[in-house]
Design a protein around this motif. Sequence first.
Motif, PDB file in Angstrom:
ATOM      1  N   SER A 149       0.833  -1.214   0.000  1.00 44.77           N
ATOM      2  CA  SER A 149       0.000   0.000   0.000  1.00 44.77           C
ATOM      3  C   SER A 149       0.861   1.255   0.000  1.00 44.77           C
ATOM      4  O   SER A 149       0.545   2.237  -0.693  1.00 44.77           O
ATOM      5  N   VAL A 150       1.944   1.258   0.762  1.00 42.19           N
ATOM      6  CA  VAL A 150       2.844   2.413   0.782  1.00 42.19           C
ATOM      7  C   VAL A 150       3.482   2.609  -0.583  1.00 42.19           C
ATOM      8  O   VAL A 150       3.619   3.744  -1.075  1.00 42.19           O
ATOM      9  N   GLN A 151       3.860   1.506  -1.215  1.00 43.67           N
ATOM     10  CA  GLN A 151       4.424   1.615  -2.569  1.00 43.67           C
ATOM     11  C   GLN A 151       3.396   2.153  -3.549  1.00 43.67           C
ATOM     12  O   GLN A 151       3.724   2.935  -4.448  1.00 43.67           O
ATOM     13  N   ALA A 152       2.158   1.743  -3.396  1.00 47.68           N
ATOM     14  CA  ALA A 152       1.102   2.259  -4.271  1.00 47.68           C
ATOM     15  C   ALA A 152       0.903   3.756  -4.054  1.00 47.68           C
ATOM     16  O   ALA A 152       0.713   4.519  -5.009  1.00 47.68           O
ATOM     17  N   TRP A 153       0.943   4.178  -2.790  1.00 44.06           N
ATOM     18  CA  TRP A 153       0.771   5.597  -2.482  1.00 44.06           C
ATOM     19  C   TRP A 153       1.879   6.440  -3.105  1.00 44.06           C
ATOM     20  O   TRP A 153       1.643   7.564  -3.573  1.00 44.06           O
ATOM     21  N   GLY A 154       3.092   5.928  -3.145  1.00 42.29           N
ATOM     22  CA  GLY A 154       4.209   6.696  -3.698  1.00 42.29           C
ATOM     23  C   GLY A 154       4.464   6.448  -5.161  1.00 42.29           C
ATOM     24  O   GLY A 154       5.391   7.036  -5.735  1.00 42.29           O
ATOM     25  N   ALA A 155       3.655   5.559  -5.796  1.00 42.26           N
ATOM     26  CA  ALA A 155       3.935   5.206  -7.196  1.00 42.26           C
ATOM     27  C   ALA A 155       3.817   6.394  -8.133  1.00 42.26           C
ATOM     28  O   ALA A 155       4.583   6.543  -9.083  1.00 42.26           O
ATOM     29  N   GLY A 156       2.835   7.284  -7.877  1.00 40.45           N
ATOM     30  CA  GLY A 156       2.625   8.412  -8.775  1.00 40.45           C
ATOM     31  C   GLY A 156       3.750   9.423  -8.754  1.00 40.45           C
ATOM     32  O   GLY A 156       3.854  10.257  -9.657  1.00 40.45           O
ATOM     33  N   ARG A 157       4.605   9.366  -7.737  1.00 40.98           N
ATOM     34  CA  ARG A 157       5.705  10.324  -7.637  1.00 40.98           C
ATOM     35  C   ARG A 157       6.970   9.834  -8.333  1.00 40.98           C
ATOM     36  O   ARG A 157       7.977  10.539  -8.344  1.00 40.98           O
ATOM     37  N   PRO A 159       9.096   8.253 -11.740  1.00 41.75           N
ATOM     38  CA  PRO A 159       9.054   8.185 -13.200  1.00 41.75           C
ATOM     39  C   PRO A 159       8.504   6.842 -13.647  1.00 41.75           C
ATOM     40  O   PRO A 159       8.808   5.801 -13.054  1.00 41.75           O
ATOM     41  N   ALA A 160       7.662   6.845 -14.685  1.00 44.29           N
ATOM     42  CA  ALA A 160       7.016   5.611 -15.136  1.00 44.29           C
ATOM     43  C   ALA A 160       8.028   4.543 -15.511  1.00 44.29           C
ATOM     44  O   ALA A 160       7.813   3.356 -15.282  1.00 44.29           O
ATOM     45  N   GLY A 161       9.163   4.946 -16.087  1.00 43.89           N
ATOM     46  CA  GLY A 161      10.146   3.968 -16.533  1.00 43.89           C
ATOM     47  C   GLY A 161      10.810   3.209 -15.412  1.00 43.89           C
ATOM     48  O   GLY A 161      11.234   2.071 -15.594  1.00 43.89           O
ATOM     49  N   SER A 162      10.917   3.810 -14.235  1.00 43.72           N
ATOM     50  CA  SER A 162      11.621   3.157 -13.123  1.00 43.72           C
ATOM     51  C   SER A 162      10.687   2.678 -12.022  1.00 43.72           C
ATOM     52  O   SER A 162      11.145   2.055 -11.066  1.00 43.72           O
ATOM     53  N   ARG A 163       9.378   2.954 -12.148  1.00 48.54           N
ATOM     54  CA  ARG A 163       8.462   2.637 -11.066  1.00 48.54           C
ATOM     55  C   ARG A 163       8.430   1.147 -10.753  1.00 48.54           C
ATOM     56  O   ARG A 163       8.487   0.741  -9.590  1.00 48.54           O
ATOM     57  N   ALA A 164       8.355   0.316 -11.784  1.00 45.03           N
ATOM     58  CA  ALA A 164       8.248  -1.130 -11.570  1.00 45.03           C
ATOM     59  C   ALA A 164       9.505  -1.686 -10.922  1.00 45.03           C
ATOM     60  O   ALA A 164       9.443  -2.470  -9.975  1.00 45.03           O
ATOM     61  N   SER A 165      10.669  -1.280 -11.428  1.00 41.01           N
ATOM     62  CA  SER A 165      11.917  -1.821 -10.889  1.00 41.01           C
ATOM     63  C   SER A 165      12.159  -1.347  -9.459  1.00 41.01           C
ATOM     64  O   SER A 165      12.598  -2.124  -8.602  1.00 41.01           O
ATOM     65  N   VAL A 166      11.851  -0.072  -9.181  1.00 39.47           N
ATOM     66  CA  VAL A 166      12.026   0.445  -7.823  1.00 39.47           C
ATOM     67  C   VAL A 166      11.077  -0.258  -6.861  1.00 39.47           C
ATOM     68  O   VAL A 166      11.470  -0.678  -5.762  1.00 39.47           O
ATOM     69  N   THR A 167       9.825  -0.406  -7.256  1.00 38.15           N
ATOM     70  CA  THR A 167       8.845  -1.067  -6.398  1.00 38.15           C
ATOM     71  C   THR A 167       9.242  -2.509  -6.120  1.00 38.15           C
ATOM     72  O   THR A 167       9.167  -2.981  -4.972  1.00 38.15           O
ATOM     73  N   THR A 168       9.669  -3.219  -7.140  1.00 33.47           N
ATOM     74  CA  THR A 168      10.093  -4.611  -6.959  1.00 33.47           C
ATOM     75  C   THR A 168      11.287  -4.701  -6.020  1.00 33.47           C
ATOM     76  O   THR A 168      11.340  -5.570  -5.142  1.00 33.47           O
ATOM     77  N   GLY A 169      12.242  -3.780  -6.176  1.00 32.25           N
ATOM     78  CA  GLY A 169      13.404  -3.783  -5.287  1.00 32.25           C
ATOM     79  C   GLY A 169      13.042  -3.500  -3.843  1.00 32.25           C
ATOM     80  O   GLY A 169      13.547  -4.148  -2.921  1.00 32.25           O
ATOM     81  N   VAL A 170      12.138  -2.551  -3.641  1.00 34.22           N
ATOM     82  CA  VAL A 170      11.700  -2.230  -2.280  1.00 34.22           C
ATOM     83  C   VAL A 170      10.960  -3.411  -1.659  1.00 34.22           C
ATOM     84  O   VAL A 170      11.183  -3.768  -0.493  1.00 34.22           O
ATOM     85  N   LEU A 172      11.272  -6.588  -2.377  1.00 29.76           N
ATOM     86  CA  LEU A 172      12.227  -7.657  -2.078  1.00 29.76           C
ATOM     87  C   LEU A 172      13.002  -7.357  -0.801  1.00 29.76           C
ATOM     88  O   LEU A 172      13.143  -8.221   0.078  1.00 29.76           O
ATOM     89  N   THR A 173      13.504  -6.134  -0.688  1.00 32.83           N
ATOM     90  CA  THR A 173      14.276  -5.763   0.498  1.00 32.83           C
ATOM     91  C   THR A 173      13.427  -5.825   1.756  1.00 32.83           C
ATOM     92  O   THR A 173      13.830  -6.388   2.777  1.00 32.83           O
ATOM     93  N   TYR A 174      12.238  -5.260   1.679  1.00 27.32           N
ATOM     94  CA  TYR A 174      11.344  -5.267   2.838  1.00 27.32           C
ATOM     95  C   TYR A 174      10.990  -6.700   3.240  1.00 27.32           C
ATOM     96  O   TYR A 174      10.932  -7.028   4.430  1.00 27.32           O
ATOM     97  N   SER A 175      10.732  -7.563   2.265  1.00 27.16           N
ATOM     98  CA  SER A 175      10.332  -8.939   2.550  1.00 27.16           C
ATOM     99  C   SER A 175      11.427  -9.695   3.286  1.00 27.16           C
ATOM    100  O   SER A 175      11.157 -10.432   4.245  1.00 27.16           O
ATOM    101  N   VAL A 176      12.655  -9.518   2.844  1.00 29.82           N
ATOM    102  CA  VAL A 176      13.768 -10.209   3.501  1.00 29.82           C
ATOM    103  C   VAL A 176      13.914  -9.744   4.948  1.00 29.82           C
ATOM    104  O   VAL A 176      14.081 -10.550   5.869  1.00 29.82           O
ATOM    105  N   VAL A 177      13.845  -8.434   5.158  1.00 30.40           N
ATOM    106  CA  VAL A 177      13.985  -7.895   6.518  1.00 30.40           C
ATOM    107  C   VAL A 177      12.793  -8.301   7.387  1.00 30.40           C
ATOM    108  O   VAL A 177      12.953  -8.681   8.552  1.00 30.40           O
ATOM    109  N   THR A 215      -0.719  -6.933  -3.464  1.00 28.17           N
ATOM    110  CA  THR A 215      -1.339  -5.640  -3.176  1.00 28.17           C
ATOM    111  C   THR A 215      -0.997  -4.605  -4.246  1.00 28.17           C
ATOM    112  O   THR A 215      -1.877  -3.912  -4.774  1.00 28.17           O
ATOM    113  N   PHE A 216       0.289  -4.516  -4.590  1.00 28.15           N
ATOM    114  CA  PHE A 216       0.688  -3.504  -5.577  1.00 28.15           C
ATOM    115  C   PHE A 216       0.226  -3.885  -6.979  1.00 28.15           C
ATOM    116  O   PHE A 216      -0.143  -3.009  -7.770  1.00 28.15           O
TER     117      PHE A 216
END
Length: 321
Positions: A149-157, A159-170, A172-177, A215-216
């Motif tokens: 949900s937090v990623q969805a809230w910040g998705a509009g801020r 760039p469209a080209g990097s949104r998917a890769s940034v969200t996926t990276g976040v 993955l990192t959050y899930s491991v922690v 969710t995302f």
Amino acid sequence: MLLLQTAFVLSCIGAFRDPVPHRIPLAITVPTTQIADDAFYQLALLPGEPVNPLRVTDEAAAVDQIHSRQVDGALVLSRSGNEDLLLVAGGAGPLLAKELATHVIVSERRQGRTVRVQDVVPIAPGDKRLLSSFSLVVGWCFGGILCGSVQAWGAGRRPAGSRASVTTGVLLTYSVVAGLLGSLVARTLLNAVPGEFWALWALGSLLVLAVGALTFALYELAGALGIGLALLLVVVLGVPSSGGVYPTELLPTFWRAVGPSLPPGAGVDAVRSIAYFHGAGAGGPLRALSAWAAGCAAVILLSGGLASRVRPPAPQTGRRP
């Protein structure tokens, strides 16, 4: 929100108001043909089919099937005398073991026999009624929804080209922690959930990733409505049908059918397998969670790539020479 709240109340009450056992797998040893046939048919003909009896050769085979999660209990028939032995697995669910014992005792009395109950997979002291295991799964699911949900809230801020890769990276990192911290609290700090620490960590990370990606991905497909759909799948339907409060075999048909395939149900089943059965039976739940994670991650990446292609160019504000 009112619709989701009402749906959650409806789902919980519908799932929990009338727990009735349905075809609990029970191994029966075969010391003599006559005794085995009597026990088998008495159990098979119980009203409502609460037990699904399966023949095995001896007690060792029965115990092996319990530990490999092929059955939830075993009735070891006495070769001489009228007292039999019922083996149950508290780690598969104490209410399940209780229901199994209740129906076996009724069946044995009809044949003029008695039964002694023995728990061969007892619950850890800090995991009474398996509520610690269930709470761990619910916490991981909540974290996945929150992160998505937090990623969805910040998705509009972004760039469209990097949104998917940034969200996926976040994610993955959050899930491991999140998987690490949940395992540290439940396994190490509170000593509530037994089992291999690394296996719990891996499971928690996969569960959080699956729920966060779900969710995302739904947000990408349906906008803000997608967050509500994620809550519907994970919380409204997933939590009551997970088997954390009542074992799956005791739930009504609808919840019994959908529970194992949703992330909470797969998570509860996998945690119990890791905590009490050395990982036996965890393959199916892990495959279900992997399918959720991989499928939703693919939706995120594909939708992100499509968004970058169709996004209109920025307007030119400078003057032409």
